[in-house]
Scaffold this motif. Structure first.
Motif, short mmCIF file in Angstrom:
data_model
loop_
_atom_site.label_atom_id
_atom_site.label_comp_id
_atom_site.label_asym_id
_atom_site.label_seq_id
_atom_site.Cartn_x
_atom_site.Cartn_y
_atom_site.Cartn_z
N ASN A 503 14.88 5.68 12.62
CA ASN A 503 13.59 5.09 12.37
C ASN A 503 12.69 6.10 11.78
O ASN A 503 11.73 5.74 10.92
N GLU A 504 12.56 7.09 12.18
CA GLU A 504 11.56 8.15 11.94
C GLU A 504 12.07 8.56 10.17
O GLU A 504 10.94 8.96 9.59
N SER A 509 8.40 1.90 3.52
CA SER A 509 6.81 2.06 3.54
C SER A 509 6.15 0.70 3.47
O SER A 509 6.94 -0.30 2.87
N SER A 510 4.88 1.07 4.17
CA SER A 510 4.07 -0.35 4.15
C SER A 510 2.84 0.17 3.96
O SER A 510 2.42 1.38 3.92
N PRO A 511 1.68 -0.85 4.04
CA PRO A 511 0.41 -0.27 3.74
C PRO A 511 -0.01 0.70 5.16
O PRO A 511 -1.00 1.39 4.88
N TYR A 512 0.75 0.58 5.99
CA TYR A 512 0.17 1.31 7.33
C TYR A 512 0.98 2.32 8.00
O TYR A 512 0.68 3.11 8.45
N TYR A 513 2.49 2.28 7.72
CA TYR A 513 3.14 3.03 7.88
C TYR A 513 4.57 3.60 7.01
O TYR A 513 5.11 2.46 6.48
N LEU A 566 0.22 5.98 8.48
CA LEU A 566 0.76 6.83 9.31
C LEU A 566 2.29 7.08 8.85
O LEU A 566 2.96 6.16 8.32
N MET A 567 2.51 8.46 8.89
CA MET A 567 3.72 9.00 8.89
C MET A 567 4.29 9.93 9.80
O MET A 567 3.57 11.00 9.99
N PRO A 568 5.60 9.89 10.39
CA PRO A 568 5.98 11.04 11.22
C PRO A 568 6.00 12.45 10.35
O PRO A 568 6.55 12.46 9.33
N GLN A 569 5.50 13.66 11.28
CA GLN A 569 5.56 14.87 10.76
C GLN A 569 5.86 15.86 11.66
O GLN A 569 5.50 15.45 12.93
#
Length: 716
Positions: A503-504, A509-513, A566-569
């Motif tokens: 998942n991570e 990609s979407s406009p939010y995540y 939002l994106m995992p970092q």
């Protein structure tokens, strides 16, 4: 710098030379339980007066070199059994030593904290064994319920039998705890989690909790430790067990298990059906009583296991476990749903082969296949998703006894994971791993007391097709002394890691995540140590004190970019440190017992850019206290348990609250077993949450108040 120094030290210890055995007479034998005939691993064997010593292997066998004329007696000691002394002059070439068991609460238990059968007192890792069949657990139905009172284990529950249950160990996240069943990984590669409410107890004998970083033995996810489910032992002859449980909220549970042994082959087969309405009462935001809706569960469980002893040196074992779970998904109190449904179809098949050809060739080969198929539907929004994960795993390791003081365990692992998801598409992951672990022992007998030093370095290499390569070292040291008072001291230092889940990495990609394919593994450095004191006076006492310290780096956190996406970092850091203390007592004759265990946890956010730096991490209670008292009267076993969970910080809710209050729970249980015409009849009852506390472990997810269950079981 720490990682390089530790890796170098472990490598030097792993491949250091060892002394050549002395010439002289060799005494060989096997140590077994006089009542059951089962082998006793890690029993202490030494000669007196002062002379060499050794410990028995996993199959109870031992070999000891002595110098003729210098020693007169052979002494065998194993905690929980009466010691035996034999005259060396009367020993045969292949001794069969039968030790008589005696009533001791803290009998050494075979565990797998070191990837090999061992005794709990003989490993550097802090380990707790939870017996599923104990009287206190007679009415508990899932792995999550059984683990609730284990030390340093915090089960996060979403409410009732059907509610999601995940586990935190020493303050780590659920995805940082590795969960195994007979060495096969259960963590879902899509999200890294295991829902403990879906893991049945139908085929489980005991659960082993090894606390502390264990990636050098097991690889990814083992930052907080390992929870290992061990399946049932083979039956002797014919056995059968039928049980029925009923309880509050429409709980209705039926299980049947049969076992049979004929010659070298034994089989166990079981089936269970679990149903509940889950409509318990809870308090809403205005403190009005409401009933939890859409919380029903219907689960079908199947377990099949077969074992074959082809010869004294060749054994095989296979099992298949199938769980079909249909349940409502009520959601949180803020976003409740009366129509959402979730179906889980989980399959796990394992095959193992064990071949003990010689002291240099003790081979174990295992192959497993797991399928996790989950469908979620919300008709109200015409939404449906499906995630189908298929995992294949192969494990091969060998133990070589290079010297009577030095064992080497080494092996390889391969796995393949394929996901078909309506959200992620069809990502895949391949893993290739190799590991080596040395066990160097030096034992000494003096004044009829045995002391032993164990040094255990381990090193592992992991290569992931989507997450790069890792080399993980660990060093464990344990020293113990046995006599009228038993004492063990142990210390561990090592590295650990968690690879990003699918998942991570791959969320579209979407406009939010969006997922982040450039993520690196989370890493951790850990150090822990402790002492255990055992005294057999006025009953049997055990006191334990442990301390642990871990730093976690490159933690994966969802972070917004300049556009708000939002994106995992890999940006977070944390420190986990704490103290574990426990005291237990068991009377002679097993009529009374008590245990109290406390964990103090300081789990803080150490991210430099975070406004919460230095504060306790969310959903990590600073204090967890478990106390239990048990007694037997009039052939009835009684138990009462008390649990205190401290305040947990949370993300702010709509009213600005940033924590959940501490809570206290009391549970009562009683059971009686009688024998009638060759059958065993057991009746067990329990009242959970006796004082009807209305609490939330996870915000907006209430758990049931007072709940009763009654279990009736008949078997032979």
């Amino acid at each position: 710098m720490y990682h390089r120094v530790l890796t170098s030290a472990v490598a030097i210890l792993l491949f250091a030379g060892f002394a050549v055995a002395q010439n002289g007479k060799s005494i060989r034998g096997r140590i077994i339980d006089a009542q059951t005939g089962m082998p006793l691993p890690d029993a202490n064997v030494f000669v007196v007066p002062e002379g060499p010593g050794t410990v028995s292997e996993a199959d109870g066998r031992f070999q000891l070199a002595i110098v003729p004329g210098m020693h007169d007696s052979l002494h065998i000691r194993f905690m929980g059994y009466r010691a035996a002394t034999l005259a060396i002059a009367s020993t045969t070439d292949d001794l069969q030593v039968r030790l008589q068991p005696r009533t001791v609460l803290f009998r050494e238990v075979v565990v797998t904290a070191t990837r090999e059968a061992n005794s709990a007192a003989n490993v550097p890792v802090t380990t707790e064994v939870v017996e599923v069949a104990s009287a206190a657990h007679a009415t508990r139905q899932t792995v999550g319920e059984v683990l609730t009172e284990a030390q340093s284990v915090f089960v996060r529950e979403n409410g009732g039998l059907s509610g999601l249950k995940t586990v935190s160990l020493r303050g780590t996240q659920a995805s940082q705890v590795l969960i195994l069943q007979d060495n096969f990984r259960l963590n879902n590669p899509q999200n890294g989690l295991v829902d403990l409410s879906v893991l049945p107890l139908l085929g489980i004998d005991r659960i082993e909790v090894a606390r502390g970083g264990s990636s050098a033995q097991y690889g990814s996810e083992a930052i907080g430790g390992v929870i290992h489910l061990r399946t049932l032992p083979p039956p002797s002859g014919f056995s059968g067990n039928a049980e029925y449980t009923l309880g509050d909220f429409g709980t209705d549970i039926k299980r049947l298990r049969l076992g049979h042994a004929a010659g070298p082959v034994s089989t166990v087969i079981g089936y269970g059906r679990v149903r509940t309405n889950g409509d318990f009462e809870f308090e809403d935001a205005s403190r009005q009583l409401q009933k939890r809706a859409n919380n029903a569960l219907d689960r079908r469980e199947f377990f099949l296991q077969a074992e074959a002893n082809f010869s004294p040196t060749l054994k095989a074992k296979a099992f298949h476990q199938n769980v079909v779970n249909e349940q409502g998904v009520p959601g949180s109190l803020s976003f409740a749903s009366t129509t959402a449904k979730q179906d889980d179809k989980n399959h796990l098949t394992g095959l193992g082969l064990q071949w003990q050809k010689s002291r240099f060739l003790q081979l174990v080969a295992q192959a497993g296949y797991q399928r996790l198929d989950q469908t979620y539907a919300e008709p109200l929004f015409d939404f449906k998703s499906n995630h189908d994960v298929k995992s294949a795993e192969f494990i091969l390791h060998n133990r070589s006894q290079l010297h009577r003081r030095l064992d080497l365990l080494y092996g390889v692992e391969f796995s393949h994971h394929a996901l078909e998801s309506t959200d992620l598409g069809k990502p895949k992951r391949d893993q290739r791993s190799a590991f080596v672990q040395a066990e160097w022992r030096h034992g000494h007998a003096r004044d009829n007391r045995w002391s032993e030093l164990l040094i255990m370095p381990a090193l592992r290499f992991d290569d992931y097709s989507d997450a790069g390569r890792r080399v993980t070292p660990k060093l464990g040291v344990a020293w113990r002394r046995l006599g009228a008072v038993g004492f063990t001291a142990r210390v561990n230092a090592g590295q650990s890691f968690r690879v990003p889940n699918m998942n991570e990495l791959f969320w579209p990609s979407s406009p939010y995540y969006s997922g982040n394919p450039n993520l690196q593994p989370e890493t951790g450095s850990s150090f822990d140590g402790g002492v255990v004191l055992q005294i057999a006076q006025h009953g049997n006492w055990q006191a334990e004190l442990n301390g642990f310290y871990s730093t976690l780096d490159d933690l994966i956190i969802d972070t917004p970019d300049a556009t708000g996406l939002l994106m995992p970092q890999n940006i977070d850091k944390a420190k986990l440190r704490g103290i574990e203390s426990a005291l237990a007592w068991h009377s002679n004759g097993d009529r009374f017992m008590f245990k109290i265990a406390h964990t103090y946890l300081k789990a803080t956010n150490e991210s430099e850019r975070s406004a919460s730096r230095g504060k306790q991490l969310i959903y990590r209670p600073q204090d967890k206290l478990d106390a239990s008292l048990g007694w037997r009267a009039a052939q009835i076993n009684f138990s009462v348990s008390y649990q205190f969970i401290g305040k947990r910080l949370t993300p702010p809710d709509q009213l600005g609250n940033t924590s959940l209050p501490a809570y206290r729970l009391v549970h009562l249980a009683a059971s009686r077993e009688i024998a009638v015409s060759g059958l065993r009849l057991q009746v067990a009852g329990a009242i959970h949450n006796v004082f009807d506390k209305r609490i939330q472990i996870f915000r907006d997810y209430p758990i049931p108040g007072r709940e009763w269950r009654l279990t009736m079981r008949v078997g032979r």
